[in-house]
Design an enzyme around this catalytic site. Sequence first.
Site, short mmCIF file in Angstrom:
data_model
loop_
_atom_site.label_atom_id
_atom_site.label_comp_id
_atom_site.label_asym_id
_atom_site.label_seq_id
_atom_site.Cartn_x
_atom_site.Cartn_y
_atom_site.Cartn_z
N VAL B 76 0.85 -1.18 0.00
CA VAL B 76 0.00 0.00 0.00
C VAL B 76 0.89 1.23 0.00
O VAL B 76 1.80 1.33 0.82
CB VAL B 76 -0.89 -0.02 1.27
N CYS B 77 0.63 2.14 -0.91
CA CYS B 77 1.45 3.36 -0.99
C CYS B 77 1.33 4.13 0.31
O CYS B 77 0.23 4.51 0.73
CB CYS B 77 0.98 4.24 -2.15
N ILE B 78 2.46 4.38 0.95
CA ILE B 78 2.44 4.97 2.29
C ILE B 78 1.92 6.42 2.27
O ILE B 78 1.13 6.80 3.12
CB ILE B 78 3.84 4.87 2.96
#
Lengths: 101, 132
Positions: B76-78
């Site tokens: 998941v893109c932080i």
Amino acid sequence: MATLHLVSHSPFTDSRLASCLRLLDSDDALLLMGDAVYALCNGTSFREELESLAASISVFALTEDLQARDLTQTLPIRVKSIGYPEFVKLSCHYLRINSWL
Amino acid sequence: MKFAIALFSPPHSPSSRRALRFSEALLSGGHDIIRIFFYQDGVYNASANIVMSQDECDLTNEWREFIKQHRLDGVVCIAAALRRGILDEQEVQRHNRPTSTPNLSEGWSLSGLGQFHEAAQQADRLICFGGH
């Protein structure tokens, strides 16, 4: 490079499909899904345009989306209705997959 | 064939369901998914706090089970996650949000866009799902 184009937006609300049709190369393929299958409605300019594409360009539509919109009985002959296993095969066959997000 | 999958849409979007059905068909067809990258509103698919009506498709749960069952690399893109309030234990501490409970579902990891780039380089095919 042969590309599989994925379009899921209705052609009647934005210009994604229109732009995609202009850019299709002779060995590309188009897969319509979601509201993009409305392009196959009888009597629309998009249906005419899809029917008049070069024969070398394959056109597909996702079966579940055709069924949800009652479009399975009126498909143009050149458009093939496919499920997910065929979708997977197409994505292997074409070197690139371009999603019109 | 090795596939990288990117998902840009939230769990209530038809394209998120399509991405999951496609991913299932990939594994059934004997292909490998080297990474599934969740970006933009796609990060909501990794939230443990999404609650669906009983008569509706619970896609966050389906994604969670799918990733767990097949031991997939769900990233998941932080940056996209933090700005949408999706935090893991480490981020809750780092950003000093004592009233927040970590809500990133188990089995997923927060990481950077570099992970997306790396997956695209390593895979034979990259396929993106988003929009409607």
